[in-house]
Design a protein around this motif. Structure first.
Motif, PDB file in Angstrom:
ATOM      1  N   ASN A  84       3.234   9.532  36.834  1.00 55.20           N
ATOM      2  CA  ASN A  84       3.187  10.994  36.957  1.00 55.20           C
ATOM      3  C   ASN A  84       3.262  11.705  35.604  1.00 55.20           C
ATOM      4  OD1 ASN A  84       3.033  13.299  38.480  1.00 55.20           O
ATOM      5  ND2 ASN A  84       5.232  13.419  38.867  1.00 55.20           N
ATOM      6  N   THR A  86       5.673  11.915  33.637  1.00 55.27           N
ATOM      7  CA  THR A  86       6.941  12.646  33.554  1.00 55.27           C
ATOM      8  C   THR A  86       7.724  12.189  32.325  1.00 55.27           C
ATOM      9  OG1 THR A  86       7.026  12.841  35.955  1.00 55.27           O
ATOM     10  CG2 THR A  86       9.112  13.074  34.798  1.00 55.27           C
ATOM     11  N   ASP A 108      11.401  19.478  33.427  1.00 53.22           N
ATOM     12  CA  ASP A 108      10.993  18.686  34.591  1.00 53.22           C
ATOM     13  C   ASP A 108      11.174  17.193  34.353  1.00 53.22           C
ATOM     14  OD1 ASP A 108      10.052  21.088  35.699  1.00 53.22           O
ATOM     15  OD2 ASP A 108       8.176  20.891  34.569  1.00 53.22           O
ATOM     16  N   TRP A 110      13.027  13.422  33.647  1.00 54.11           N
ATOM     17  CA  TRP A 110      13.941  12.572  34.408  1.00 54.11           C
ATOM     18  C   TRP A 110      14.959  11.952  33.471  1.00 54.11           C
ATOM     19  CZ3 TRP A 110      10.563   9.034  38.084  1.00 54.11           C
ATOM     20  CH2 TRP A 110       9.954   9.850  39.060  1.00 54.11           C
TER      21      TRP A 110
END
Ligand SMILES: *[C@@H]1O[C@H](CO)[C@@H](O)[C@H](O)[C@H]1NC(C)=O
Ligand SMILES: *[C@@H]1O[C@H](CO)[C@@H](O)[C@H](O)[C@H]1NC(C)=O
Ligand SMILES: *[C@@H]1O[C@H](CO)[C@@H](O)[C@H](O)[C@H]1NC(C)=O
Length: 587
Positions: A84, A86, A108, A110
């Protein structure tokens, strides 16, 4: 690690009971707060460090936190984030790094916590190796090794760090012997999970041993390569040490520092420049059958009563706001004398100190941190820097200076003290300047030469626009160390300016960056901050009103200090190239 004074006295505020508190406090403390806080479950979270504030005081937000318990689970998390695109970062149990290495780019990102990646995988007594997961704490590592009759020879003194975290920031103990005091230089093998291409399942485990050049990047990586899952360390058979603290004046410190480090395997030095005193730790290995069962429970790392912390902080705040330099100097003498008579927390048998030398097993002497031990109860006692209570709040400037020029650095500081004799009493309230020995490392971002690491801790106001007493002296020492003598910043400590131009001091920096591009080509583990630290993006410094007070910049104009409080940007006193916030008397 903060070396915090627990004893403060000012001529105005006499804290009579604190000596008693410190010596006889055996109450367990509340465990430190989890540095990660989420608003719902494991989503919409913030992360900070154990001091509750990054150098720029920014708040770090993340979308989600993951707690893998095995390498397989870790691979799944890294693969999903990579699929993704991320951004992600590794977080540790307590989050002791001062710079915001833990903060993923944007909001956003992680977090991958190693809190439950904390198992001892294997202890091979015959080969004298230990394989652990990266979230194992130093305390756990020391204890488990000892059960098998083994010991890690050199390590940080604070045991609340994880092995992954301390390696990632190049944390170390003190020695000029063997391969030196950096834990990462005892790594034999390491497994690291990185992003990978779609055809490789978006994540990959690299297994590196000492034959792989990449180990030199992965063993000290600032967390920008991926997540270390497993580490194999070279350990030794358990041994004993004999420790003696010897206090002297600091007249010949510059001449002593090199020889002293070579003479004693675990030597370190605590320097109190305004008192003109030095405490040498004469610390050597002794035969295992030498009698003694000493214990090191370093007093500033013990649980401290929260009400006492509040009194100490209030006293320091008042000394700062009333410019009570004498009060600070009285407090600094009391601090040093108290720590000296209590042998800094050494005991001959785990209970009382009866005299030097203190002899004992390595696992009982090498590190401590009893303030981490817990009762699930309220805030009776804590670690002194616990941000939940009114307690210590400080900056830490930490750099290593090559042995060839360390004498010059020491003499520059002594010259500053001649000009401002009380200038460093404030540092002495935090137990002076800790000097530890480090050796040239094979890590690309490791030490480039044998050196002495200086650890300087000092008052930080809760208000970023409030200067500290002798602001100029502290800033000048920082700039002398980092720029005049090319000191290497400790990657896990320091204020922004210490990283200015830092990457150019590492001759293999390009090798590191090459590995980074190969392991994480999209920079998912990188952030603007780590890119700045690595010299890939604009400067680490931030220019704004008052920026020099927080070490976010070197002042170049008065507004970078705080003229409304009488602080102006001026050249240094000893190092003329320095630009420091100086308090000018109002006419
Ligand atoms: C958060 O993560 C922990 C550890 O994996 C897990 O035990 C817990 O159930 C999670 N919380 C929620 C609300 O999903
Ligand atoms: C993928 O990333 C986007 C943007 O960051 C985010 O909105 C979305 O929720 C992510 N998807 C998953 C499965 O995490
Ligand atoms: C420091 O100690 C040395 C002896 O170790 C002594 O010769 C010297 O005079 C002392 N200096 C000061 C300033 O007290």
């Amino acid at each position: 690690m903060p070396l915090l004074c627990l004893e403060r006295m000012s001529n105005k505020h006499l804290i009579r009971s604190s000596v008693v508190f410190v010596l006889f406090t055996v109450v367990a403390s509340t465990p430190p707060e989890d540095p990660i806080r989420c608003s719902s479950g494991n989503t919409s979270c913030t992360i900070t460090n154990s001091y509750g504030s990054f150098p720029d005081r920014s708040i770090c937000r993340v979308a989600q936190v993951f707690y893998p318990t095995t390498e397989q689970e870790l691979v799944i998390v890294v693969a999903s984030a990579t699929r993704n695109k991320t951004k992600m970062k590794v977080a540790t149990r307590y989050s002791h790094s001062i710079p915001k290495l833990v903060c993923p780019e944007g909001q956003d990102g992680w977090l991958i916590s190693t809190k439950y990646l904390n198992k001892i995988v294997k202890i091979d007594v015959a080969a004298m190796t230990m394989t652990v997961e990266s979230g194992v704490t130093l305390k756990q590592l020391i204890n488990e090794a000892a059960k098998a009759g083994l010991a890690l020879p050199y390590a940080p003194y604070w045991w609340g760090l994880t092995i992954g975290g301390l390696m990632g920031t190049g944390a170390h103990g003190s020695t000029l012997w063997n391969v030196g005091s950096s834990v990462h230089d005892y790594v034999l093998n390491l497994r690291i999970v990185t992003p990978a291409a779609p055809q490789d399942g978006y994540a990959k485990v690299h297994t590196l041993n000492q034959q792989h050049q990449d180990l030199n990047a992965a063993k000290l990586s600032l967390g920008v390569l991926g997540v270390i899952s497993q580490i194999t360390l070279k350990v030794e058979a358990m041994f004993k040490r004999s420790i003696r603290y010897v206090s002297k004046n600091d007249s010949d410190l510059g001449d002593q520092v090199g020889g002293f480090g070579h003479a004693h395997e675990f030597a370190d030095i605590t320097w109190y420049p305004s008192q003109r005193k030095v405490v040498y730790r004469v610390d050597d290995r002794v035969p295992i059958d030498t009698v003694g069962n000493g214990l090191y429970d370093f007093i500033p790392f013990r649980p401290t009563p929260s009400p006492e912390l509040a009194i100490l902080r209030t006293t320091e705040d008042i000394q700062e706001s009333t410019r009570d330099t004498n009060g600070k100097c009285i407090g600094s003498r009391t601090t040093m004398n108290t720590l000296l008579i209590t042998a800094y927390g050494l005991t001959n048998n785990g209970i009382i100190f009866t005299g030097y030398p203190v002899i004992g097993f390595q696992n009982r002497l090498q590190a401590s941190g009893t303030c981490l031990d817990s009762l699930p109860d309220a805030r009776i006692t804590t670690c002194a820097w616990d941000s939940r209570v009114k307690g210590e709040f400080f900056h830490q400037t930490t750099f290593s200076i090559g042995l060839s020029v360390v004498k010059n650095f020491i003499e520059d500081v002594q010259e500053l003290v001649q000009l401002e004799p009380k200038g460093l009493c404030g540092v002495e309230l935090y137990n002076g300047i800790l000097m530890r020995y480090v050796k040239t490392s094979s890590a690309y971002l490791g030490k480039q030469e044998d050196a002495v690491d200086f650890d300087i801790t000092y008052y930080r106001s809760k208000d970023p626009m409030t200067p500290r007493l002798y602001e100029d002296i502290l800033e000048e020492i920082e700039q002398i160390g980092i720029f005049k003598y090319g000191g290497l910043p400790h990657w896990g400590k320091n204020r922004n300016l210490a990283f200015q131009g830092a990457i150019s001091k590492y001759k293999n920096a390009n090798n590191f960056l090459e590995v980074k591009d190969r392991y994480d080509p999209q920079g998912l583990f990188s952030s603007t901050w780590t890119d700045q630290m690595l010299g890939l993006k604009s400067e680490v410094t931030i220019l704004k009103h008052g920026c020099a007070l927080e070490g976010l910049c070197i002042c170049s104009q008065d507004t970078h200090c705080n003229p409304s409080k009488g602080y102006y940007c001026r050249p240094g006193k000893v190092y003329k190239e320095a630009r420091v916030c100086t308090h000018l008397k109002v006419h």
